[in-house]
Every structure is written in C-alpha cells, then in structure tokens.
Write an enzyme that holds these catalytic residues in place. Structure first.
Site, short mmCIF file in Angstrom:
data_model
loop_
_atom_site.label_atom_id
_atom_site.label_comp_id
_atom_site.label_asym_id
_atom_site.label_seq_id
_atom_site.Cartn_x
_atom_site.Cartn_y
_atom_site.Cartn_z
N GLU A 295 -14.67 -0.28 -1.38
CA GLU A 295 -14.60 -0.76 0.01
C GLU A 295 -15.44 0.42 0.56
O GLU A 295 -16.05 1.48 -0.43
CB GLU A 295 -13.14 0.24 0.56
CG GLU A 295 -14.02 -0.24 1.96
CD GLU A 295 -12.25 0.50 2.83
OE1 GLU A 295 -12.07 0.58 3.96
OE2 GLU A 295 -11.17 0.20 2.23
N ASP B 156 0.54 -1.01 -0.51
CA ASP B 156 -0.34 -0.14 -0.23
C ASP B 156 0.49 1.55 0.30
O ASP B 156 1.59 1.57 1.07
CB ASP B 156 -1.02 -0.08 1.12
CG ASP B 156 -2.22 0.33 0.82
OD1 ASP B 156 -3.02 1.02 -0.05
OD2 ASP B 156 -3.31 -0.08 1.86
#
Length: 362
Positions: free
Chosen positions: A252, A153
C-alpha cells in the site's frame, strides 16, 4: 433399554430409506406422497411453495447451483492466476449487500477490511475497530460472497501481544467469521506471528507499506518507500513475510517502481493499493470506487471512482420523499386488494366493533 433401541431400528431404517429416495428421485406432479413413509413434519417439505412473500425483510441467499454459477475460488485458483500472470481482482465488502455485489461482479477475492470502521461505522480511523465488530461484518460478508475467496482483516489489538494471541484471533475469524484467511499489518517483526498462524493451517495475507493501523507511528497516512533505505526495508519486510508462510502480500501507498521490483523478487502474489500496476493484482475500498459518499469527501490519490452510487441513491430517496408528501406513493399497484364483499362486511361492522372495543377498555 436394549429392547427399546431394537424397536427404534426399523423406524430409523424406514426414515433413512425415505430420505434417500427423496434425494435421488425427481418428483413430478402428480406424486403419490402417501407411499413415502415420513413423519408429518417432514411431509410438509413436499408441498409446493406457491405463496408469495409479503415482506421487505428478506435477504435471499445467492444461487450457487445455477448452470452459470461461478466455481469457488480457492488457494489453488489464486496460485494458478499468479502462475499464468493474470491479475487478481480484490475488493472490500462490509455487509451482505456489498458482498453480493462483489461476488456478482466476478471478484476473485473479497477483503473484509477494517476500513469498514470509517466507511460503514463512521469512526475516525481503523484503530477503533474491535474484534467483535470485525467478526460481525465477516459473517455478513460470508453470507453474501459464495464464490470469492474471503480475507478478514485482523483489527489492531488482536495480534500484537503474542503469536499465541494472533493464532487465537485468527481461529475466531475462521470459525466465527467464516472467512477463508486473515490479513495482518506489519513487516519482518511480525514474521514469527505469521509463521505461527500458518502453522495452525490458516492462510495469511501480509500487509506492508502504509499500514493504517500504525498511522500514528508513521506520522499519518504517508507514502512509504520514497527513499532507498525505506524501499530496502520494504523488500526485507516482504521477503521475511514470504519466508514465514504468507501466501500473498498487500503493498500500500508506495512508488510503483518500488512495488514492481519487490513483486519481481517474490514467489507469491502481491496486491497493490496505491502501488501501481506492476503488482500481481489490485484492491480498492468498494465504497470509494463506487462513489458511495457525499460530495467534498477526501479521496486518496490512488482511488478511481467507477460509479456514482451516492447521487443515484439520494436522487431516488428524494423522489420517494416527494411522493410520500404528495400521497402519490403508494399508488394502487403497490397495495394489496380486498374483495368488495369482504370490504362491505367490514364497513358494516367497523363502527360497532370499534365502539365495543373502546367501551370495553373504559
């Protein structure tokens, strides 16, 4: 100089031949090691290792050459899963043990998410995580996950300034962090950045919907795409990132119907987290789903707890503490023996040795 080089060539050929013999020959005792022309420091490698290791500081590498070892998951593997309609299983990891657990569990992908800032470092949110911390955790995960496809990430501040900055950060993740690809948060405004990263030969996973790094701009950790306009923007973001070269998208915190429709319009897999089961796969934070947290901690609605690591770990440590306090631990089976003869010799000399050392220091 030429003469010296010529003199070294026979030795080099001899060592090369010997090394080739070692690689291609299966030795069984007894072995005529004297027939192998190797320097003394290399001959020691032939000596059987029978000594036990008496140390807790040992993290063995995963066994990758076992007969039942999993094949390495690659981009081709992931594309094949997507083409066959088989859901892709992804989970987060932030260190060697959690990576080993994820790999042993058969996960297709491991995400070194910046959520580690909260679950592993105790930070308030993901925006505080810096590049060097992510690289450290990526390297630890890479040592433990030998089969899964690893994604790192990119932390906040490492890609927003310019596409060039994003490429440099991504290259560090591949070279120093030893991951296989990077994840980047944002929608169509980051399409040029994603394109530049992919042009550098680095696989990119996009991330739209609730993007935790931007939670201040979003007004907190809020569900996205709950209005028609919001859902349309998510679709635009997804298509733009796909066009820019992202090979996968994380969706998400959005209504499952929206995530399912977006997935149906794409030609790349989607990974849902709080987005329903209509995505091409799912991801959860390992600490959350294994229950490795104290009672009373907030959990997002989409988290299903599959284990209770916290209770089991604290139970074991409480028992350990009690046995230490009562001197039940360590019992004889957890100690190393000494012969009676050697102990007797030590007992005979211990007082004299102690007194000599003590008076010598005064």
């Amino acid at each position: 100089m030429a003469a010296q080089t010529a003199n070294l060539r026979p030795l080099a050929r001899s060592m090369s031949t010997a090394l080739t013999t070692l690689r291609t020959t299966t030795y069984r005792a007894p072995v005529n090691r004297s027939a192998i022309t190797l320097p003394c420091y290399m001959r020691s490698a032939l000596v059987p290792r029978t000594q036990s290791r008496h140390s807790s500081y040992h993290s063995p590498e995963p066994v990758t050459n076992a007969p039942n070892a999993r094949k390495k998951v690659t981009m081709v593997t992931l594309r094949n899963l997507y083409r066959k309609g088989e859901p892709i299983a992804m989970i987060t990891a932030h260190d060697f043990p959690s990576a080993r657990a994820a790999d042993e569990s058969g996960m297709d992908m491991v995400l070194v998410g910046d959520s580690l800032g909260m679950v592993a470092m105790g930070l308030e949110n993901t925006t505080e995580v810096i590049m060097e911390e992510m690289l450290l955790h990526c390297r630890s995960v890479a040592r433990g996950a030998k089969a899964a496809f690893i994604i790192g990430d990119l932390p906040m501040g490492s890609y927003e300034v310019s596409p060039e900055q994003a490429v440099q950060s991504s290259l560090r993740f591949i070279k120093e962090g030893r991951v296989h690809g990077v994840k980047i948060e944002g929608g169509e405004e980051l399409a040029p950045t994603v394109k530049r990263i992919t042009q550098a030969g680095i696989p990119v996973v996009g991330h739209i919907g609730l993007t935790p790094q931007r939670q201040n701009a979003l007004g907190g950790f809020r569900v996205q795409g709950k209005t028609s306009a919001g859902a349309v923007q998510l679709l635009k973001d997804a298509l733009a990132l796909q066009e820019a070269g992202a090979f996968m998208l994380v969706l998400e915190a959005m209504p499952p119907e929206v995530a399912t429709l977006i997935t149906s319009k794409l030609q790349i897999p989607t990974i849902g987290i709080g987005a329903g089961n209509g995505c091409s796969g799912q991801v959860l934070v390992q600490v959350d789903m294994t229950g490795n947290f104290p009672p009373g901690r907030f959990l997002p609605k989409f988290v299903k707890r599959y284990a209770d690591v916290w209770s089991e770990a604290t139970r074991g440590m409480q028992q350990y503490r009690e046995e230490v306090k009562s001197r039940q631990f360590p019992s004889p089976e957890y100690t190393y023996p000494i012969t009676k003869e050697e102990l007797s010799k030590f007992q005979e000399t211990v007082d004299q040795t102690y007194e000599r050392l003590r008076t010598g220091r005064e």
